[in-house]
Design a protein around this motif. Structure first.
Motif, PDB file in Angstrom:
ATOM      1  N   ALA A 121       0.838  -1.198   0.000  1.00 17.13           N
ATOM      2  CA  ALA A 121       0.000   0.000   0.000  1.00 17.13           C
ATOM      3  C   ALA A 121       0.873   1.249   0.000  1.00 17.13           C
ATOM      4  CB  ALA A 121      -0.923  -0.003   1.215  1.00 17.13           C
ATOM      5  N   VAL A 122       0.301   2.363  -0.462  1.00 18.79           N
ATOM      6  CA  VAL A 122       1.019   3.634  -0.507  1.00 18.79           C
ATOM      7  C   VAL A 122       0.173   4.700   0.177  1.00 18.79           C
ATOM      8  CG1 VAL A 122       2.003   5.423  -1.981  1.00 18.79           C
ATOM      9  CG2 VAL A 122       2.175   3.011  -2.661  1.00 18.79           C
ATOM     10  N   ILE A 123       0.777   5.405   1.134  1.00 18.07           N
ATOM     11  CA  ILE A 123       0.117   6.511   1.835  1.00 18.07           C
ATOM     12  C   ILE A 123       0.868   7.786   1.485  1.00 18.07           C
ATOM     13  CG2 ILE A 123      -0.682   7.397   4.047  1.00 18.07           C
ATOM     14  CD1 ILE A 123      -1.817   4.645   3.331  1.00 18.07           C
ATOM     15  N   GLY A 124       0.168   8.769   0.895  1.00 21.02           N
ATOM     16  CA  GLY A 124       0.823   9.969   0.390  1.00 21.02           C
ATOM     17  C   GLY A 124       1.231  10.958   1.468  1.00 21.02           C
ATOM     18  N   GLU A 125       1.906  11.994   1.024  1.00 21.17           N
ATOM     19  CA  GLU A 125       2.414  13.028   1.926  1.00 21.17           C
ATOM     20  C   GLU A 125       1.283  13.738   2.663  1.00 21.17           C
ATOM     21  OE1 GLU A 125       4.760  15.711  -0.325  1.00 21.17           O
ATOM     22  OE2 GLU A 125       6.290  14.228  -0.873  1.00 21.17           O
ATOM     23  N   ASP A 126       1.540  14.003   3.952  1.00 22.86           N
ATOM     24  CA  ASP A 126       0.632  14.806   4.792  1.00 22.86           C
ATOM     25  C   ASP A 126      -0.773  14.207   4.885  1.00 22.86           C
ATOM     26  OD1 ASP A 126       2.576  16.822   5.355  1.00 22.86           O
ATOM     27  OD2 ASP A 126       2.269  17.597   3.327  1.00 22.86           O
ATOM     28  N   THR A 127      -0.893  12.926   4.661  1.00 19.99           N
ATOM     29  CA  THR A 127      -2.189  12.261   4.802  1.00 19.99           C
ATOM     30  C   THR A 127      -2.427  11.909   6.270  1.00 19.99           C
ATOM     31  OG1 THR A 127      -2.485  11.441   2.563  1.00 19.99           O
ATOM     32  CG2 THR A 127      -3.327  10.046   4.313  1.00 19.99           C
ATOM     33  N   LEU A 128      -3.684  11.976   6.696  1.00 14.80           N
ATOM     34  CA  LEU A 128      -4.071  11.708   8.080  1.00 14.80           C
ATOM     35  C   LEU A 128      -5.044  10.536   8.111  1.00 14.80           C
ATOM     36  CD1 LEU A 128      -4.395  12.382  11.131  1.00 14.80           C
ATOM     37  CD2 LEU A 128      -6.113  14.087  10.452  1.00 14.80           C
ATOM     38  N   LEU A 129      -4.669   9.466   8.825  1.00 11.57           N
ATOM     39  CA  LEU A 129      -5.541   8.317   9.009  1.00 11.57           C
ATOM     40  C   LEU A 129      -5.955   8.253  10.473  1.00 11.57           C
ATOM     41  CD1 LEU A 129      -3.713   5.558   6.901  1.00 11.57           C
ATOM     42  CD2 LEU A 129      -5.304   7.339   6.143  1.00 11.57           C
ATOM     43  N   HIS A 130      -7.249   8.377  10.724  1.00  9.76           N
ATOM     44  CA  HIS A 130      -7.769   8.369  12.083  1.00  9.76           C
ATOM     45  C   HIS A 130      -7.803   6.941  12.635  1.00  9.76           C
ATOM     46  CE1 HIS A 130      -9.106  12.562  12.769  1.00  9.76           C
ATOM     47  NE2 HIS A 130      -9.118  12.613  11.439  1.00  9.76           N
ATOM     48  N   PRO A 131      -8.033   6.788  13.946  1.00 10.76           N
ATOM     49  CA  PRO A 131      -7.963   5.459  14.564  1.00 10.76           C
ATOM     50  C   PRO A 131      -8.865   4.425  13.885  1.00 10.76           C
ATOM     51  CG  PRO A 131      -8.027   7.130  16.269  1.00 10.76           C
ATOM     52  CD  PRO A 131      -8.254   7.839  14.965  1.00 10.76           C
ATOM     53  N   GLY A 132      -8.302   3.230  13.753  1.00 15.10           N
ATOM     54  CA  GLY A 132      -9.086   2.114  13.264  1.00 15.10           C
ATOM     55  C   GLY A 132      -9.251   2.026  11.770  1.00 15.10           C
ATOM     56  N   VAL A 133      -8.626   2.888  10.998  1.00 14.29           N
ATOM     57  CA  VAL A 133      -8.741   2.815   9.538  1.00 14.29           C
ATOM     58  C   VAL A 133      -8.066   1.535   9.040  1.00 14.29           C
ATOM     59  CG1 VAL A 133      -7.950   3.871   7.373  1.00 14.29           C
ATOM     60  CG2 VAL A 133      -8.952   5.294   9.164  1.00 14.29           C
ATOM     61  N   ARG A 134      -8.673   0.919   8.028  1.00 15.01           N
ATOM     62  CA  ARG A 134      -8.120  -0.283   7.418  1.00 15.01           C
ATOM     63  C   ARG A 134      -7.799   0.003   5.952  1.00 15.01           C
ATOM     64  NH1 ARG A 134      -7.451  -1.177  12.074  1.00 15.01           N
ATOM     65  NH2 ARG A 134      -8.726  -2.551  13.368  1.00 15.01           N
ATOM     66  N   VAL A 135      -6.527  -0.095   5.620  1.00 10.81           N
ATOM     67  CA  VAL A 135      -6.067   0.114   4.251  1.00 10.81           C
ATOM     68  C   VAL A 135      -5.566  -1.229   3.731  1.00 10.81           C
ATOM     69  CG1 VAL A 135      -4.450   1.337   2.753  1.00 10.81           C
ATOM     70  CG2 VAL A 135      -5.446   2.504   4.743  1.00 10.81           C
ATOM     71  N   GLY A 136      -6.225  -1.756   2.713  1.00 10.72           N
ATOM     72  CA  GLY A 136      -5.887  -3.083   2.195  1.00 10.72           C
ATOM     73  C   GLY A 136      -4.634  -3.096   1.348  1.00 10.72           C
ATOM     74  N   GLU A 137      -4.270  -4.281   0.929  1.00 12.77           N
ATOM     75  CA  GLU A 137      -3.062  -4.444   0.127  1.00 12.77           C
ATOM     76  C   GLU A 137      -3.198  -3.725  -1.209  1.00 12.77           C
ATOM     77  OE1 GLU A 137      -5.696  -8.077  -0.593  1.00 12.77           O
ATOM     78  OE2 GLU A 137      -4.997  -6.907   1.133  1.00 12.77           O
ATOM     79  N   ARG A 138      -2.106  -3.092  -1.600  1.00 14.89           N
ATOM     80  CA  ARG A 138      -1.967  -2.417  -2.900  1.00 14.89           C
ATOM     81  C   ARG A 138      -2.828  -1.165  -3.044  1.00 14.89           C
ATOM     82  NH1 ARG A 138      -4.256  -5.342  -6.312  1.00 14.89           N
ATOM     83  NH2 ARG A 138      -4.987  -7.057  -5.007  1.00 14.89           N
ATOM     84  N   VAL A 139      -3.516  -0.758  -1.994  1.00 14.23           N
ATOM     85  CA  VAL A 139      -4.292   0.494  -2.056  1.00 14.23           C
ATOM     86  C   VAL A 139      -3.319   1.664  -2.140  1.00 14.23           C
ATOM     87  CG1 VAL A 139      -5.841   2.008  -0.762  1.00 14.23           C
ATOM     88  CG2 VAL A 139      -6.281  -0.460  -0.856  1.00 14.23           C
ATOM     89  N   ARG A 140      -3.637   2.642  -2.993  1.00 19.53           N
ATOM     90  CA  ARG A 140      -2.780   3.815  -3.159  1.00 19.53           C
ATOM     91  C   ARG A 140      -3.574   5.073  -2.804  1.00 19.53           C
ATOM     92  NH1 ARG A 140      -2.308   0.909  -7.696  1.00 19.53           N
ATOM     93  NH2 ARG A 140      -3.035   2.512  -9.152  1.00 19.53           N
ATOM     94  N   ILE A 141      -3.069   5.784  -1.816  1.00 24.61           N
ATOM     95  CA  ILE A 141      -3.745   6.970  -1.295  1.00 24.61           C
ATOM     96  C   ILE A 141      -2.854   8.174  -1.545  1.00 24.61           C
ATOM     97  CG2 ILE A 141      -4.613   8.085   0.804  1.00 24.61           C
ATOM     98  CD1 ILE A 141      -5.242   5.274   1.863  1.00 24.61           C
ATOM     99  N   GLY A 142      -3.448   9.257  -2.074  1.00 20.48           N
ATOM    100  CA  GLY A 142      -2.681  10.434  -2.455  1.00 20.48           C
ATOM    101  C   GLY A 142      -2.274  11.314  -1.292  1.00 20.48           C
ATOM    102  N   ALA A 143      -1.898  12.540  -1.615  1.00 21.57           N
ATOM    103  CA  ALA A 143      -1.408  13.499  -0.625  1.00 21.57           C
ATOM    104  C   ALA A 143      -2.569  14.251   0.022  1.00 21.57           C
ATOM    105  CB  ALA A 143      -0.458  14.490  -1.294  1.00 21.57           C
ATOM    106  N   ARG A 144      -2.367  14.599   1.290  1.00 22.57           N
ATOM    107  CA  ARG A 144      -3.295  15.448   2.056  1.00 22.57           C
ATOM    108  C   ARG A 144      -4.696  14.844   2.156  1.00 22.57           C
ATOM    109  NH1 ARG A 144      -0.486  18.057  -1.472  1.00 22.57           N
ATOM    110  NH2 ARG A 144      -2.245  18.147  -2.905  1.00 22.57           N
ATOM    111  N   VAL A 145      -4.763  13.538   2.150  1.00 23.77           N
ATOM    112  CA  VAL A 145      -6.034  12.840   2.304  1.00 23.77           C
ATOM    113  C   VAL A 145      -6.349  12.695   3.789  1.00 23.77           C
ATOM    114  CG1 VAL A 145      -7.207  10.623   1.926  1.00 23.77           C
ATOM    115  CG2 VAL A 145      -5.791  11.626   0.116  1.00 23.77           C
TER     116      VAL A 145
END
Length: 364
Positions: free
Chosen positions: A145-169
């Protein structure tokens, strides 16, 4: 904050003493003497007479009742002013710098030195966490998986395999991205296919076995996207499920496999979007909208709350109702429905009168 600072922040017009200070913004009925009474809606101006607040925030073209406020700021676009005000005063969620001792980072994962990982975070093999990302407690991030710059994931978030998340999400608590799509098939034509094709209203073909179609795609989220709590976005079957940059998704939204959502859309709570639907840029789906599989919604279309979208909606149109139709048609249907009771009564009266007429005719 001083009132002059507030006027500068919002680009508003100051009336009265700009050196007066306030502690926090509140509706007039809740504001105390040290607070800012926010009365940007005209219907709230009357509440100022019952508020001890001495400073306020109003809309252009309005004034407080005489004797209520000592000073106030007027702004031209109240909702946008609220965006700036809350942005300046809001508190970011806390996460300590660095990697918490209880976090697990698998070999091969790359975590930027200035990213922050909270307690009990899991980062899978070969995942990449970008610069300035903040991953709060109990988040899991799958392999590759890829988590972009300045992204915020709150408690309990589930990001699966190969998911790609951009910046400032921003992704809120317990959202799940990258579950397998709800995609199944029967060895022979089953009940769903028969129901779609027969038109008879009865099912004569039954499901003997249901087999999974695996999801080889993943989920791709653009930049500056916000995803609400408990929202689920499924992986694509062969291609990726895609969310365009700038789109905002509310809590409790379900987005199926292969769905493609454009940029700067607003998807409100309890919306359900079935697989392979294509949604253009700038689309608004109000609360509780259901969208059938393979539907298409054009750029900048707006769909009213609780509507059911079955096919295609042209760009820049407003549709509503179940099934969804152009707004004018749906409103006409609502008007006619409201007249049905009177119509049936008139028809009943007419039938009685006609029957009486026939009886009188036979009597003669």
């Amino acid at each position: 904050m001083k009132l002059q600072e507030l006027a500068d922040l919002l680009g508003g017009t100051l009336h009265g003493d700009g050196s007066l200070e306030f502690a926090r913004p509140l509706p007039p009925v809740e504001a105390g003497s040290a607070d800012l009474a926010v009365a940007m809606q005209p219907e709230l101006l009357g509440d100022l007479g019952r508020s001890p607040a001495r400073v306020g925030l109003l809309a252009n073209g309005t004034e407080p009742p005489e004797g209520t406020l000592d000073a106030w700021v007027c702004v031209g676009r109240p909702r946008y002013a609220l965006h700036r005000l809350t942005g300046a005063l809001g508190q970011e969620p806390f996460v300590a710098p660095g990697i918490h001792p209880t976090a697990v980072v698998e070999p091969g994962a790359e975590v930027s030195p200035d990213a922050s990982l909270g307690a009990f975070v899991y980062v899978g093999p070969r995942a990449r966490i970008g610069r300035g990302a903040r991953i709060l407690n109990h988040v899991s991030i799958g392999q590759d998986a890829v988590i972009g710059e300045d992204t915020l994931l709150h408690p309990g978030v589930r990001v699966g395999e190969r998911v790609r998340i951009g910046a400032r999400v921003i992704i809120h608590s317990n959202a799940a991205l990258g579950a397998d799509g709800f995609s199944f098939v029967t060895p022979e034509p089953g009940s769903v296919e028969h129901a779609r094709s027969s038109g008879s209203g009865k099912v004569s073909s039954f499901n003997e076995h249901i087999a999974r179609i695996h999801s080889l795609g993943s989920v791709v989220v653009g930049d500056d996207v916000e995803i609400g709590a408990n929202t689920c976005i499924d992986k694509g079957t062969l291609t990726d499920t895609c969310i365009g940059s700038g789109t905002k998704i509310d809590d409790l939204v379900m987005i199926g496999h292969n769905v493609r959502i454009g940029m700067l859309c607003m998807i409100c709570g309890q919306v359900g979007i079935a697989g392979s639907t294509v949604i253009g840029n700038g689309v608004v789906l109000a609360g509780g909208v259901g969208v059938a599989d393979h539907a298409k919604i054009g750029d900048h279309a707006v769909v009213g709350a609780r509507s059911g979208v079955m096919g295609e909606i042209p760009e820049k149109e407003v549709w509503m109702g179940y099934p969804a139709r152009p707004r004018k048609e749906t409103m006409e249907i609502f008007v006619y429905q409201s007249k049905l009771k009177a119509l049936f009564r008139e028809v009943s009266d007419f039938r009685k009168a006609f029957a009486s007429f026939l009886e009188d005719g036979r009597g003669k």
